[in-house]
Design a protein around this motif. Structure first.
Motif, mmCIF file in Angstrom:
data_model
loop_
_atom_site.group_PDB
_atom_site.id
_atom_site.type_symbol
_atom_site.label_atom_id
_atom_site.label_comp_id
_atom_site.label_asym_id
_atom_site.label_seq_id
_atom_site.Cartn_x
_atom_site.Cartn_y
_atom_site.Cartn_z
ATOM 1 N N ILE A 17 31.993 32.904 32.787
ATOM 2 C CA ILE A 17 31.035 31.882 33.222
ATOM 3 C C ILE A 17 31.776 30.693 33.833
ATOM 4 O O ILE A 17 31.391 30.172 34.885
ATOM 5 C CB ILE A 17 30.172 31.431 32.030
ATOM 6 C CG1 ILE A 17 29.227 32.563 31.603
ATOM 7 C CG2 ILE A 17 29.358 30.187 32.385
ATOM 8 C CD1 ILE A 17 28.470 32.272 30.328
ATOM 9 N N CYS A 18 32.845 30.263 33.174
ATOM 10 C CA CYS A 18 33.646 29.149 33.709
ATOM 11 C C CYS A 18 34.271 29.527 35.039
ATOM 12 O O CYS A 18 34.278 28.733 35.990
ATOM 13 C CB CYS A 18 34.731 28.754 32.711
ATOM 14 S SG CYS A 18 34.113 28.060 31.167
ATOM 15 N N TYR A 19 34.796 30.742 35.121
ATOM 16 C CA TYR A 19 35.453 31.212 36.342
ATOM 17 C C TYR A 19 34.476 31.232 37.513
ATOM 18 O O TYR A 19 34.824 30.838 38.634
ATOM 19 C CB TYR A 19 36.036 32.601 36.100
ATOM 20 C CG TYR A 19 36.910 33.118 37.217
ATOM 21 C CD1 TYR A 19 38.253 32.751 37.292
ATOM 22 C CD2 TYR A 19 36.406 33.984 38.189
ATOM 23 C CE1 TYR A 19 39.066 33.229 38.305
ATOM 24 C CE2 TYR A 19 37.212 34.458 39.198
ATOM 25 C CZ TYR A 19 38.536 34.083 39.255
ATOM 26 O OH TYR A 19 39.338 34.551 40.271
ATOM 27 N N PRO B 149 40.984 44.132 42.541
ATOM 28 C CA PRO B 149 41.000 43.098 43.584
ATOM 29 C C PRO B 149 42.141 42.104 43.422
ATOM 30 O O PRO B 149 42.678 41.605 44.415
ATOM 31 C CB PRO B 149 39.636 42.409 43.431
ATOM 32 C CG PRO B 149 39.207 42.696 42.037
ATOM 33 C CD PRO B 149 39.763 44.047 41.713
ATOM 34 N N ALA B 150 42.535 41.811 42.184
ATOM 35 C CA ALA B 150 43.638 40.871 41.963
ATOM 36 C C ALA B 150 44.938 41.430 42.512
ATOM 37 O O ALA B 150 45.741 40.704 43.125
ATOM 38 C CB ALA B 150 43.776 40.566 40.475
ATOM 39 N N ILE B 151 45.165 42.721 42.311
ATOM 40 C CA ILE B 151 46.369 43.357 42.852
ATOM 41 C C ILE B 151 46.334 43.341 44.373
ATOM 42 O O ILE B 151 47.340 43.070 45.039
ATOM 43 C CB ILE B 151 46.494 44.796 42.319
ATOM 44 C CG1 ILE B 151 46.779 44.767 40.808
ATOM 45 C CG2 ILE B 151 47.592 45.557 43.055
ATOM 46 C CD1 ILE B 151 46.749 46.137 40.157
ATOM 47 N N HIS C 214 35.981 39.537 43.736
ATOM 48 C CA HIS C 214 36.937 39.041 42.748
ATOM 49 C C HIS C 214 36.484 37.728 42.112
ATOM 50 O O HIS C 214 36.710 37.501 40.918
ATOM 51 C CB HIS C 214 38.302 38.844 43.419
ATOM 52 C CG HIS C 214 39.373 38.359 42.490
ATOM 53 N ND1 HIS C 214 39.733 39.048 41.340
ATOM 54 C CD2 HIS C 214 40.163 37.258 42.522
ATOM 55 C CE1 HIS C 214 40.696 38.389 40.722
ATOM 56 N NE2 HIS C 214 40.971 37.294 41.401
ATOM 57 N N THR C 215 35.854 36.854 42.881
ATOM 58 C CA THR C 215 35.505 35.521 42.376
ATOM 59 C C THR C 215 34.037 35.367 41.998
ATOM 60 O O THR C 215 33.698 34.441 41.258
ATOM 61 C CB THR C 215 35.840 34.443 43.435
ATOM 62 O OG1 THR C 215 35.102 34.708 44.636
ATOM 63 C CG2 THR C 215 37.327 34.453 43.754
ATOM 64 N N VAL C 216 33.158 36.239 42.486
ATOM 65 C CA VAL C 216 31.729 36.068 42.254
ATOM 66 C C VAL C 216 31.121 37.240 41.480
ATOM 67 O O VAL C 216 30.505 37.056 40.427
ATOM 68 C CB VAL C 216 30.969 35.893 43.590
ATOM 69 C CG1 VAL C 216 29.483 35.676 43.324
ATOM 70 C CG2 VAL C 216 31.542 34.743 44.396
#
Length: 319
Positions: free
Chosen positions: A79-81, A261-263, A283-285
């Protein structure tokens, strides 16, 4: 005397970038409006679901095991991310000048890697919890007690902070005096470092090593640990072992969903590729909010607890 130019740079004794212009996901208004509706619906539905997961685990005594404690912390981290980039992205869909100040950019970069790193280390803590539960079941309650759980959570947050602050310290020392356009909808290391007015080859190598140590090492460590646990459980056929195997499979799914996705973004040379924005959105949403949902949909105990919580709430409102 310094004066601020419209292009986001100050002029005086020298030239310094004071803001970055975000090019966003799309240029046409029709596409931007469609994406706004799509992300708003997704964000409005899945975000409350993650809050419901936390409330359910906190209020149901049957979900008092360490596994659910870590799951609640994972939902909180997600949630914070997802509060870092999506809200600003939704606002920028209707903004003509999608700019972010230098300080806000650095803050966004810091919290992205801080929370992302903390989540990686939390997944390692969850893997440790499963190892003790499966391999040392008689000592589980004494080894993974409440104090150890809190210590692992604090260690995860500390690890994420350390990982992030290293990158921020390296980035803020760079001079920015030229182009200030970021071909994305948020600030990140891979785009910001390309705008520096100096040779960044060595710095890119250091940041690449930092990201690789955290992401790749954790990824393979988690896969090996869960793979070993599944091999250990393979010979068993009891209900308890079947549930443990199902939990391990769920954790493996989360590992792939989070790390893939991070890789792709951080464990390669810092240059642009056509799929960068699409992967960045997931990755972010998308993926962070979906992670706890995967646990929930595969866990009957949480689904039952949610039904009990909703039923109690309806009875309380009925009174």
């Amino acid at each position: 005397m310094q004066r601020l130019h419209a292009d986001g740079m100050e002029q005086g004794n020298g030239t310094e970038v004071v803001e970055f212009v975000l090019l966003g996901l799309a240029q046409t208004q029709e596409v931007q409006f469609f994406l706004f509706i799509l992300f708003l619906i997704f964000y409005s539905l899945v975000l409350p679901a993650n809050i419901l997961i936390i409330l359910t685990i906190q209020r149901d005594r049957r979900l008092g095991s360490p596994m659910y404690f870590f799951l609640a912390n994972l939902a909180f981290l997600d949630i914070c991310y997802c509060s870092i980039t999506p809200p600003r992205m939704l606002v920028d869909f209707f903004s003509q000048h999608k700019a972010i100040s230098y300080r806000a950019c650095m803050a966004q970069l810091f919290f992205l890697h801080f929370l992302g790193g903390a989540e990686i280390f939390l997944l390692i803590s969850m893997a440790f919890d499963r190892y003790v539960a499966i391999c040392k079941p008689l000592h589980y309650t004494t080894v993974v007690n409440r104090g150890v759980c809190w210590a692992l959570v604090v260690a995860a947050w500390t690890g994420g902070f350390t990982h992030s602050i290293i990158q921020v310290i390296l980035i803020i020392r760079l001079p920015f005096c030229g182009p200030n356009q970021l071909d994305n909808f948020f600030c990140d290391v891979t785009q910001v470092i390309e705008l520096a007015c100096t040779d960044t080859y060595q710095l890119e190598f250091v940041i690449f090593i930092n990201n690789s140590l955290v992401i790749l090492v954790s990824f393979f460590l988690l896969l090996i640990s869960y793979g070993a646990l599944l091999v250990r459980l393979r010979a068993g056929s009891s209900l308890g072992k079947s549930k443990a195997a199902s939990t391990c499979v769920t954790h493996i799914i989360i590992v792939f969903v989070m790390f893939s996705p991070a890789i792709y973004i951080y464990c390669r040379p810092f240059c642009s590729f056509p799929m960068d924005k699409v992967v960045a959105v997931f990755h972010t949403v998308v993926f962070p909010l979906v992670n706890p949902m995967i646990y929930t949909l595969r866990n009957r105990e949480i689904l039952s607890a949610m039904n009990r919580l909703m039923h109690k709430h309806k009875l309380w409102r009925g009174k």
